[in-house]
Motif scaffolding. Structure first.
Motif, PDB file in Angstrom:
ATOM      1  N   SER A 100       0.820  -1.221   0.000  1.00 35.08           N
ATOM      2  CA  SER A 100       0.000   0.000   0.000  1.00 35.08           C
ATOM      3  C   SER A 100       0.852   1.270   0.000  1.00 35.08           C
ATOM      4  O   SER A 100       0.333   2.360  -0.234  1.00 35.08           O
ATOM      5  CB  SER A 100      -0.933   0.000   1.208  1.00 35.08           C
ATOM      6  N   LYS A 101       2.158   1.157   0.226  1.00 31.66           N
ATOM      7  CA  LYS A 101       3.050   2.325   0.212  1.00 31.66           C
ATOM      8  C   LYS A 101       3.305   2.842  -1.205  1.00 31.66           C
ATOM      9  O   LYS A 101       3.750   3.954  -1.386  1.00 31.66           O
ATOM     10  CB  LYS A 101       4.387   1.988   0.872  1.00 31.66           C
ATOM     11  N   ASN A 102       3.053   2.000  -2.195  1.00 29.68           N
ATOM     12  CA  ASN A 102       3.307   2.397  -3.583  1.00 29.68           C
ATOM     13  C   ASN A 102       2.296   3.432  -4.058  1.00 29.68           C
ATOM     14  O   ASN A 102       1.147   3.449  -3.613  1.00 29.68           O
ATOM     15  CB  ASN A 102       3.241   1.176  -4.509  1.00 29.68           C
ATOM     16  N   THR A 103       2.738   4.255  -4.987  1.00 31.75           N
ATOM     17  CA  THR A 103       1.835   5.226  -5.601  1.00 31.75           C
ATOM     18  C   THR A 103       1.600   4.899  -7.072  1.00 31.75           C
ATOM     19  O   THR A 103       0.797   5.554  -7.718  1.00 31.75           O
ATOM     20  CB  THR A 103       2.404   6.654  -5.488  1.00 31.75           C
ATOM     21  N   ASN A 104       2.313   3.913  -7.597  1.00 29.88           N
ATOM     22  CA  ASN A 104       2.196   3.551  -9.015  1.00 29.88           C
ATOM     23  C   ASN A 104       1.658   2.136  -9.163  1.00 29.88           C
ATOM     24  O   ASN A 104       1.624   1.361  -8.212  1.00 29.88           O
ATOM     25  CB  ASN A 104       3.566   3.657  -9.698  1.00 29.88           C
ATOM     26  N   ASN A 105       1.259   1.799 -10.381  1.00 32.77           N
ATOM     27  CA  ASN A 105       0.841   0.441 -10.712  1.00 32.77           C
ATOM     28  C   ASN A 105       2.037  -0.306 -11.301  1.00 32.77           C
ATOM     29  O   ASN A 105       2.952   0.322 -11.845  1.00 32.77           O
ATOM     30  CB  ASN A 105      -0.306   0.466 -11.719  1.00 32.77           C
ATOM     31  N   TYR A 106       1.999  -1.652 -11.226  1.00 30.23           N
ATOM     32  CA  TYR A 106       3.136  -2.442 -11.690  1.00 30.23           C
ATOM     33  C   TYR A 106       2.688  -3.673 -12.463  1.00 30.23           C
ATOM     34  O   TYR A 106       1.664  -4.271 -12.156  1.00 30.23           O
ATOM     35  CB  TYR A 106       4.006  -2.885 -10.508  1.00 30.23           C
ATOM     36  N   ILE A 107       3.491  -4.022 -13.454  1.00 34.43           N
ATOM     37  CA  ILE A 107       3.404  -5.316 -14.115  1.00 34.43           C
ATOM     38  C   ILE A 107       4.712  -6.022 -13.777  1.00 34.43           C
ATOM     39  O   ILE A 107       5.789  -5.445 -13.888  1.00 34.43           O
ATOM     40  CB  ILE A 107       3.232  -5.179 -15.643  1.00 34.43           C
ATOM     41  N   VAL A 108       4.596  -7.268 -13.330  1.00 37.92           N
ATOM     42  CA  VAL A 108       5.768  -8.026 -12.903  1.00 37.92           C
ATOM     43  C   VAL A 108       6.069  -9.102 -13.940  1.00 37.92           C
ATOM     44  O   VAL A 108       5.168  -9.806 -14.392  1.00 37.92           O
ATOM     45  CB  VAL A 108       5.522  -8.680 -11.525  1.00 37.92           C
TER      46      VAL A 108
END
Length: 174
Positions: A100-108
């Protein structure tokens, strides 16, 4: 013979020159002071903008908070299993978490470290989402440790613009 009390001709010339310079200076200032629509006209263009009032200053705490906000936006907080293994059903316990600390979306993505072959690619992950396990898109040889890269690709959540990537090394067991 000169009379005392009378200034010489040279002094008169200097007095006239000084008076002319003063008069010229006064004319320049008075012409520069004319205002048209609130701005001075016939003045040299200043190399800086002069504004009314004092400069707004921020406290040290406000500056620190603004800098921390910028740092937080560029930080990535992800968790993953550094040694995933395959279960009896063919799923790997990846344990990928986009905190929840992230501000961006990610593809792994998971690729083989030596060849770059794509083994698995996640759907877009938003902050505070996770993937516990997944089947790979390509098979690993059974019983062998395989060095792999986990690559997190960041995307702006509002525009989906690509922001960059962060790779990590892991070892997968099949």
């Amino acid at each position: 013979m000169k009379q005392q009390g009378k200034p010489s001709k040279k002094k008169y010339i200097w007095i006239v020159i000084i008076l002319m310079l003063i008069l010229l200076f006064i004319l320049l200032l008075s012409n520069c002071g004319n205002k048209k629509n609130g701005t001075l006209v016939n003045c040299p263009t200043p190399s800086a903008v002069v504004e009314e009032g004092e400069i707004e200053r921020k406290s040290v705490e406000e500056i620190k908070n603004e800098l921390q906000t910028q740092v937080d936006k560029s930080m990535i907080s992800m968790r993953f299993n550094a040694t995933p293994s395959k279960d009896a059903d063919g799923f790997y316990n990846l344990m990928i978490e986009c905190t929840s600390k992230n501000t961006n979306n990610y593809i792994v993505e998971i690729t083989k470290a030596d060849t770059g072959e794509l083994l698995w690619k996640s759907p877009m992950m938003k902050p505070n989402h996770h993937i516990k396990k997944a089947k790979l898109q390509a098979q690993l040889p059974p019983g062998i440790e395989t060095r792999c890269k986990v690559i997190y690709h960041g995307y702006n959540p509002n525009t989906n613009d690509y922001l960059g990537f962060v790779p990590w090394q892991i070892t997968m067991y099949s």
